[in-house]
Enzyme design. Structure first.
Site, PDB file in Angstrom:
ATOM      1  N   ASP A 146       0.834  -1.191   0.000  1.00 35.34           N
ATOM      2  CA  ASP A 146       0.000   0.000   0.000  1.00 35.34           C
ATOM      3  C   ASP A 146       0.877   1.252   0.000  1.00 35.34           C
ATOM      4  OD1 ASP A 146      -2.331   1.787   0.659  1.00 35.34           O
ATOM      5  OD2 ASP A 146      -3.289  -0.151   1.005  1.00 35.34           O
TER       6      ASP A 146
ATOM      7  N   HIS B 183      -3.835   5.827   3.505  1.00 34.45           N
ATOM      8  CA  HIS B 183      -4.476   4.632   2.958  1.00 34.45           C
ATOM      9  C   HIS B 183      -3.847   3.354   3.500  1.00 34.45           C
ATOM     10  CE1 HIS B 183      -5.659   1.796  -0.322  1.00 34.45           C
ATOM     11  NE2 HIS B 183      -6.731   2.562  -0.389  1.00 34.45           N
TER      12      HIS B 183
ATOM     13  N   SER C  38     -11.176  -0.601  -1.189  1.00 37.40           N
ATOM     14  CA  SER C  38      -9.942  -0.649  -0.399  1.00 37.40           C
ATOM     15  C   SER C  38     -10.227  -0.964   1.056  1.00 37.40           C
ATOM     16  CB  SER C  38      -9.210   0.697  -0.459  1.00 37.40           C
ATOM     17  OG  SER C  38      -8.382   0.786  -1.575  1.00 37.40           O
TER      18      SER C  38
END
Length: 998
Positions: A181, A257, A585
């Protein structure tokens, strides 16, 4: 049987003498000057067990592989400094930043199996911009995520990793998560080591295993026994893009994220979560597998991530011994890519992979890549009961509720509708112009502004409101079937549906309207949950329609987890330690956490077996994004992930290994892109009893994308109840279809596997209309094992292309029919090549400006399509640095185009309308002053040429197979094309292209 790696790769060019540079082979041109090279010999995962990958013997073999890669570079005349990544564990290969010509030299090396252009993939959260104790939690109305998923305090009758008890409360202990990520924020409490975690050693120090510090704002950090490693995997990104402002040149998360996905899957349990104010704890967060340990791989920068770096991260994760990978990353669909191949071998090494379905819903066929692969688990996103709400108290006494995690607003702010300020979407000055912005500023100053979704990102709107002097925002959807989002907005914000937005707007039109945002971040219940998120990508799978995708759905809206307080471009959204965001996600790490729990419970199960357990135990009570209509398998795959006790004890599993997946590749359109010598290799698989059709892959769901009458598929199940058991099949027939299962009863000993056949017959479903859905459920004592079914009824099923050779000859075309009546095959051709020629120059701005010849770098060539033309084909290939694109226009409309990297262009049109067309040849990159071109063109007209068919017609019944023989006696020299149109009652419902080389 050949080794798996020996099968993978495009067919190599003819071998060159060892003392010369390799002969060039066609490679699609990279937009970024970066390529991924896959070598012919096996990666280490095919030679060593995962725990042996860091042994002395494995390191010896690793050095040999790297030396072979170096030899390939040397033969192609490429400096070793051009190599950005080297793969040895899940893939044997490397990435290079080189010219297209050098890439093609590499592809010609007999030791090289494939060269792929690098791709730029993106994280799969829904973008918000256009580029203490329980007593502090005020309202506990909604179920927590772990409680909703049935993970709170459960006892499961199985012995897990590192646990001596036979009744183990599964929490992920003893398992290792790999998160590929944007990096991780190591100081976050979700990743704190409380001293009770067992040590995990990451032996590979070819790059830092705990890469923090060294740049402004990037504090040094020593990894611990919770966050056991953090690696930066951005070699290509740093070479091509560099370090952008705001990015950390380390594994530190500069986006949020990566921290969020890591925290969702494996963050510590019961961590107090606050947003905006440390004293304002809105909830507690827990990872799905809170006792699992984590390795973070930063392979995404703020512009995305290159597939070469992502493949390197997968390769490193396999070497580090992770049990599961979360990959909330995606791009366009396609089965042939660096990460696709890396995941194939990671699967074979026993690594479970969860990936995002994509955020391009709710339209059909919007699944991206690598979510389209059958060897990863593709996760859709749906809502959960827990709902973070906020209220808008209007001056007329009415309260409107929506979603919010922001702070409350000042009291009694003036309320204005942005539509009345000439800026409906609350865009910035650059977008609307100085005059319109001045009007917007005048109305927004000191006010609460009602903004409407569209054009710009959600958080960007709040920034624009703040910049205009606004004090708060109401953000309204423009439909009532979208989602309620809870971004960390720049000003106090409540988000509402259109019907609620209309109520606010009606009041805002009253003179001296005022409003207050209050009661934000309250925990309420969302009664339509679970319902599909509107953004969640849907099937059918564009790369293989008979593989139902997504595989499953899990919560992906208002998921509260860790974040980064330092975000690139944080003008849009302030950095915080937590955020409650949405996207596939967010749902993917839910499944990654499940995989860790399952690996703890069943450490000896394959990834396919665990995936089967998750899918066949899923429940169906899920609504679509309209919150009322039942969702279907192209929305949620097998259904919504069930409580863990059902997943842990599935009863039966559908297992598959690497050769089964290579058999799938044999039946896919990517066989020539992935497999070397596919005909021979796939024939070998068939000889060994491996299915080589997509429909017969031993998948937990069953899809038939072209059901012409009737089709039989085979599946194999394994009894994992731990005892002898009997299972009986129950069938839910699709509308207008009949399913039979043979045998319909399975008596299986402990651990035994048996096969069964499923026959799907179309009895009355209209053809060429829509997929129909049903299910097969195996019922046993205490278990229910469900496989969803999707079938698309068609009048014909026939090969899309057949090939022949010689001046005279014939080919067989098996045609299965899905109707009763008269079937008539209609031939056309053979048509010879009539090249379209001319000269094209470089387009200075490399942009095709539409269907007009009055632009630089474009040459127009007229094309006339005659009546009864059944097939038009235009192909242009160059093995050079030139990159030429093709656009076929009818008047002002582009009807077909080909813009592949490099010049490897193909336009095909079946049944084109007669008329005058123009082929525009576009010089996207012309190396010299100009380029003479010759576009190979075939126009196949029914009734012209000497192609004949036998039989000329046949009375058929549903399910019949007609063996059509297409013959020719005077084929043109070179390559020619013909067609056989499959018709009934004068209507054409299918076409087989006949390619003949003479």
């Amino acid at each position: 049987m050949a080794t798996p790696a020996a099968a993978v790769g495009a067919a190599p060019a003819e071998s060159a003498p060892a003392e010369t540079a390799p002969t060039g082979a066609k490679v699609e041109k990279s937009k970024y000057g970066s390529y991924v090279v896959v070598m012919k010999s096996d990666p280490l995962s095919e030679r060593f067990q995962p725990q042996q990958l860091r042994s002395r013997s494995a390191n010896t073999e690793r050095n040999k592989l790297k030396a072979e890669q170096g030899k390939a570079l040397k033969k192609a005349g490429i400096s070793n400094a051009s190599r950005k990544n080297s793969y040895t564990n899940a893939v044997n290969g490397f990435s290079v930043v080189v010219s297209h010509e050098k890439a093609e030299k590499l592809a010609g090396d007999p030791e090289v199996m494939a060269v792929f252009p690098d791709e730029l993939r993106q994280k799969q959260s829904l973008p918000t911009k256009s580029v203490a104790g329980d007593d502090q939690i005020r309202d506990r109305a909604g179920e927590s995520l772990r409680s909703f998923l049935g993970l709170q305090g459960g006892k499961y009758g199985t012995k897990g990793k590192n646990d001596k008890s036979t009744r183990n409360s599964l929490d992920g202990r003893g398992t290792l998560l790999g998160v590929i990520d944007t990096g991780i924020w190591p100081e976050h409490p979700s990743f704190a080591d409380d001293g009770s975690y067992e040590p995990v050693a990451l032996d590979d120090e070819t790059r830092s295993s705990c890469d923090f510090g060294g740049s402004e704002g990037d504090a040094d950090w020593e990894c611990n026994n919770k966050l056991v490693g953090a690696r930066q995997m951005l070699d290509t990104y740093r070479s091509v893009v560099g370090v952008l402002p705001g990015e950390f040149d380390s594994a530190r998360d500069d986006d949020g994220h990566g921290s969020h996905t890591a925290g969702t899957a494996a963050g510590n349990a019961n961590v107090p979560a606050w947003i905006y104010d440390e004293d304002r704890i809105i909830d507690r967060t827990s990872g799905i597998a809170p006792r699992a340990q984590i390795v973070a791989y930063k392979a995404l920068g703020s512009l995305g991530g290159f597939s070469s770096d992502l493949a390197a991260a997968i390769d490193q994760a396999v070497a580090d011994g992770v049990d599961a990978i979360n990959y909330s990353v995606g791009g366009g669909p396609g089965l042939a890519s660096a990460d696709a191949i890396a995941f194939l071998f990671a699967n074979d090494a026993g690594v479970h992979v969860a990936t995002s379905a994509g955020n391009s819903g709710p339209g059909e066929a919007t699944i991206g890549g690598p979510a389209d692969l059958p060897w990863v688990t593709t996760v859709g996103a749906s809502t959960q009961p827990r709902f973070y709400s906020g209220s808008i108290k209007l001056g007329n006494g009415r309260t409107v509720k929506g979603s919010s995690v922001t702070l409350p607003s000042e009291k009694n702010l003036p309320l204005v509708d942005a539509r009345n300020l000439g800026n409906e979407f609350c865009l910035n000055e650059a977008a609307v112009g100085a005059d319109a912005w001045a009007q917007f500023e005048q109305g927004a100053e000191g006010a609460m502004v009602l903004c409407w979704r569209g054009v710009s990102g959600r958080s960007e709107k709040s920034l624009n409101v703040m910049d205009a002097g606004g004090k708060a925002m109401v953000l309204s959807n423009v439909t009532d079937d979208d989602n309620y989002f809870t971004d960390n907005f720049r000003v106090p914000t409540v988000m509402v549906d259109k019907s609620e937005g209309d109520l606010v707007a009606a009041y805002a039109n009253i003179r001296n309207a005022k409003a207050t945002i209050t009661d934000t971040a309250e925990i309420d219940s969302f009664t339509p949950a679970p319902s599909m998120a509107s953004f969640s990508s849907r099937g059918p799978n564009p790369s293989a329609e008979s593989i139902i995708k997504p595989d499953i759905t899990a919560p992906g809206v208002q998921v509260l987890a860790a974040a980064s307080p330092a975000i690139v471009g944080d003008d849009y959204e302030p950095g915080q330690l937590f955020q409650a965001i949405a996207g596939t996600s967010m749902s993917s790490p839910v499944m990654a956490g499940y995989f860790l729990l399952m690996d703890q419970a069943h450490p000896d199960w394959s990834p396919a077996a665990v995936k089967s357990a998750v899918m066949t135990s899923a429940y169906q009570d899920v609504r679509d994004n309209d919150r009322s209509t039942p969702a279907d398998p192209f929305d949620f795959g097998s259904g919504h992930v069930s409580a863990l006790d059902k997943v842990v004890n599935p009863g039966l599993v559908y297992d598959s290994g690497i050769f089964d997946f290579l058999g799938f590749v044999c039946g896919s359109d990517a066989r020539g892109d992935i497999l070397a010598n596919p005909d021979a290799y796939c024939a070998g698989l068939e000889d060994d009893g491996i299915a080589t059709t997509i429909e017969d892959l031993n998948y937990p769901t069953i899809g038939v994308s072209a059901l012409a009458g009737s089709q039989t598929v085979t599946r194999t199940v394994t009894n994992v109840t731990g005892k002898n058991a009997t299972f009986r099949a129950r069938v839910d027939n699709p509308e207008g279809m009949d399913i039979t299962v043979s045998p319909s009863t399975l008596k299986l000993k402990k651990g035994e596997s048996k096969s069964f056949e499923v026959t799907i017959t179309n009895e009355s479903a209209p053809v060429n209309s829509e997929f129909q859905f049903g299910a097969i459920t195996w019922k046993g004592k205490g278990v229910s094992v469900r496989s969803n079914v999707a079938a698309y009824p068609t009048p014909f099923s026939a090969p899309s292309t057949v090939t022949g050779s010689g001046g005279s000859g014939s080919v067989e075309i098996p045609v299965q029919v899905g109707f009763s009546g008269l079937y008539t095959p209609v031939p056309g051709g053979l048509a010879e090549n009539t090249p379209l020629t001319g000269t094209v120059e470089q387009d200075p701005d490399q942009t095709f400006g539409g269907c007009t010849a009055d632009q630089p770098g474009v040459t127009a060539v007229p094309v006339t399509v005659a009546e009864d033309t059944a097939y038009a084909r235009m192909a242009f290939t160059l093995a050079s640095e030139d990159d030429i694109d093709l656009f076929l226009c009818s008047g002002d409309e582009v009807v077909a185009e080909s813009t592949a990297g490099g010049t490897n262009e193909l336009i095909e049109i079946s049944q084109p309308p007669a008329g005058d067309y123009t082929l525009y040849v576009h010089g996207w990159q012309v190396v010299e002053d100009s380029l003479d071109f010759s576009v190979d063109t075939w126009l196949v007209v029914r009734g012209e040429g000497d192609l004949t068919v036998d039989p000329e017609s046949a009375e058929v019944s549903t399910g019949d197979v007609v063996d059509v023989t297409a013959s020719w006696s005077d084929a043109p020299s070179g390559v020619s094309f013909g067609v056989v149109d499959h018709t009934t009652d004068g209507e054409t419902y299918g076409q087989t292209v006949v390619q003949v080389t003479n």
